[in-house]
Write a protein that holds these residues in place. Structure first.
Motif: not given
Length: 682
Positions: A297-304, A253-257, A239-240, A316-321
């Motif tokens: 900021k870094p050139g590539v955004g992160t959604v975690r 994309w980053q994901a943990v848990g 989806v991202l 469940v926590t979804l965060r972006d920078d």
């Protein structure tokens, strides 16, 4: 009677293969390798063969076309972007074809498209698969329950055997009174009694084994209702990717848990609502590369995405920078759509504006697009979660990003745990919170103001016997050793003393019974091999409970709030001891291993007191104190010298250098040190 399902096993296998293809194509896009291509080819080839067996020519053809795309990169060369896109479209087509096998035949007046999941929504497709497989699990659980009732009815049988044996014994007494002629009868009665006793023992042992096996099956069947959180990650990453490509916004994309098990119903709900949040993170949050570069900021955004279990809930926590929520646009939208007057909108603080966004009907987009602009994404997410007893919260900081927190109750979840024993009780500790285990002699614990501390990497960590935390009589060990489990949660650490480690296990976590009062450090319980409850600790609650244990008993003193104390000593042991004393009294403490390091630290930060040794390599304590007295800023910071040099001339030299107090290590008294510091606080 319904006709047999010819695609039952194919659907199960194909779903796994298609999910694997989708996930690994995204991995391949991030970085090509020959091993990744080989794995994808193997998945595609297996799917093609399975589809041909069940005469699904369309799926087989798509799998073959995917092989043609991949085979050109067996050497590990990177596929072009259009090749990756073509491969993903083939996977989408196979998912859509498989969904048609899942869907029931629609009524004649209902278009087929209205009942079939679309290829464009891989997360929703996986949620449908979850619902189908859950029905089989529920049937299995119902069968286990029936078997348990049947087994329970056997409980009376050993009691009947006991009564029969009593009759045989009574008969034996009658026969014994009949005289020598009844010897044969006595032998028969004796043999009959022995056989009944043996039969009773076998029946009781078999019943116990059956009950134990049944409990094991029940637990395993319950775990079958759980799906790993990681199964959400791949579809959400897709989806991202799709949203980022459509908007030409660089994203990762980053994901943990992923190891946390989630009930199928909850998994399906998250699969339906999380895509809204992920798309919002891209559309409303992440900036183009040029804008991010301008902002530093870094050139590539992160959604975690982070999945954690907290007590009887899943968070469940979804965060972006990204850029964060445009609060001015929210105010303008609320006023424009008549939700608030301009004055009311202007008076709302950020938290109220975030809550208003969650109610739906507002959008910060200037124009409606295929991805956003109608103001329904967050509203749909909130409504679905509240319907399941969940809570959703939104927080944002301009220019730094947005956080969506989802908190849901669970009836059952699983987690890997470390099993420990404390005074005969087995307790499960969440494995992801365990930082280390070690044997510690009682004499190695640092005792200060009635508190026990463990020295870990020059830092003191509060220590408490687990049995004491669980309500047993306080454990007092004067000699011997503890097995210590060091746990960390929320940036804080605590040490638990246990009797021994029993190994690791995957535990099926259940909430505590409704009649039990909630306990902050307990996540719930599971059933052990004997059917009894086994407590499962909640890591954040346990750390907080241990750290608060001594404070609740009045051991901590007033906290120094103006600035930390700097302890300077080249001896690790001395630094640790002094630090533990001061921290136990409520002070913030930092330490330095040399006077040179201390001067560098003092140049960057203000300190309330210097506690300094005299004899150190390089610059000694006298020189350090004299240097700080000559500095206009540092000269205002009191200095206490703690040293093994106790001659009158040494004390005189310390006073001449400007020390406010002089403590000999041979006469060291922690209460004296604290009295001096409190006196310096004025």
């Amino acid at each position: 009677m319904s006709a047999p399902d010819p695609y039952r096993y194919f659907r199960i296998e194909a779903r796994e293969l298609i999910a694997g293809l989708a996930d690994h194509l995204l991995v391949l896009e991030r970085g090509a390798s020959a091993a990744e291509v080989a794995l994808l080819l193997r998945l595609a080839h297996t799917l093609k063969g399975a589809a041909r067996v069940v005469r699904q020519a369309g799926i087989a053809a798509h799998a073959h076309a995917l092989e043609e795309v991949l085979v050109r990169h067996r050497d590990g060369s990177a596929p072009a972007p259009d090749e990756i896109n073509a491969a993903i479209k083939l996977v989408d087509a196979m998912r859509a074809a498989l969904a048609l096998l899942d869907a029931p035949q629609p009524a004649p007046d209902v278009p087929a498209s209205a009942t079939s999941p679309t290829a464009a929504d891989p997360v929703r497709g996986s949620a449908l698969a979850v619902r189908i497989e859950t029905s089989e699990t529920e049937a299995l659980l119902a069968g286990v329950a029936t078997l348990g009732q049947d087994l329970a009815s056997m409980t009376a049988e050993p009691e009947e055997l006991t009564a029969t044996r009593a009759l045989v014994l009574a008969l034996g007494e009658v026969v014994a009174q009949a005289g020598p002629a009844a010897a044969r009868g006595r032998a028969i009665v004796g043999e009959l009694g022995e056989r009944l006793q043996h039969l009773q023992g076998r029946l009781e042992a078999g019943r116990e084994r059956a009950q134990r096996d049944l409990r094991d099956i029940r637990e395993r069947a319950a775990r079958m209702r759980l799906l790993p959180a990681a199964s959400l990650f791949g579809p959400l990453e897709r989806v991202l990717r799709d949203a980022a490509q459509e908007l030409a916004v660089p994203a990762r994309w980053q994901a943990v848990g992923g190891a946390i098990g989630i009930e199928a119903a909850l998994h399906g709900l998250l699969a339906e609502v999380l895509p809204h949040a992920v798309r919002n993170a891209v559309v409303h949050g992440l900036e183009p590369a040029a804008v991010r570069a301008t902002a530093g900021k870094p050139g590539v955004g992160t959604v975690r995405l982070e999945v954690v279990r907290h007590g009887g809930r899943v968070r469940v926590t979804l965060r972006d920078d990204g850029r964060g929520v445009d609060l001015a646009a929210v105010r303008a939208s609320a006023a424009e759509r008549g939700r608030l007057t301009p004055a009311e909108a202007a008076a709302l603080d950020p938290a109220a504006l975030h809550a208003l966004l969650l109610r739906g009907g507002l959008s910060t987009m200037a124009a409606t697009t295929t991805l956003a602009g109608r103001g329904v994404g967050l509203d749909a997410l909130r409504a679905a979660l509240e319907g399941a007893g969940g809570v959703v919260a939104l927080a944002s900081r301009p220019g730094q990003g947005t956080v969506v927190d989802i908190d849901l109750p669970v009836a059952l979840s699983s987690l890997p745990a470390l099993l420990v024993e404390a005074q005969g009780r087995t307790v499960a500790v969440p494995l992801d919170a365990v930082r280390r285990t070690q044997r510690v002699a009682v004499r190695e614990l640092v005792v200060s103001n009635g508190c026990d501390f463990l020295l870990v990497n020059e830092t003191t960590v509060p220590f408490l016997a687990l049995a004491t935390l669980l309500g047993a009589a306080p454990v007092a060990r004067v000699v011997g050793t503890w097995t210590v489990v060091l746990i960390e949660a929320g940036g804080s650490t605590a040490a638990l003393g246990v009797d021994r480690l029993l190994g690791t296990a995957e535990v099926a976590l259940r909430p505590l019974p409704a009649g039990c009062a909630p306990v902050a450090f307990l996540a719930g319980a599971e059933l052990d091999e004997g059917g009894g409850p086994r407590l499962v600790l909640d890591a954040p609650g346990t750390v907080q409970a241990v750290r608060a244990w001594y404070g609740a008993r009045g051991h901590h003193q007033t906290v120094l709030r103006r600035a930390p104390i700097l302890v300077i000593d080249d001896s690790l042991t001395t630094r640790a001891l002094e630090r533990s004393i001061l921290e136990a009294a409520g002070y913030e403490v930092e330490s330095a291993a040399s006077a040179e390091q201390a001067l560098a630290m003092a140049a960057r930060r203000d300190y309330a007191v210097f506690v300094v040794d005299v004899e150190m390599p390089g610059m000694d304590g006298y020189t350090f104190v004299a240097r700080t007295r000559a500095d206009p800023r540092l000269g205002r910071v009191p200095a206490i010298m703690v040293t093994s040099r106790n001659a009158p001339e040494d004390r005189a030299r310390g006073a001449a250098a400007g020390a406010h107090a002089y403590i000999a290590k041979s006469e060291f008294d922690q209460n004296r040190l604290l009295e001096i510091i409190r006196g310096l606080e004025g």
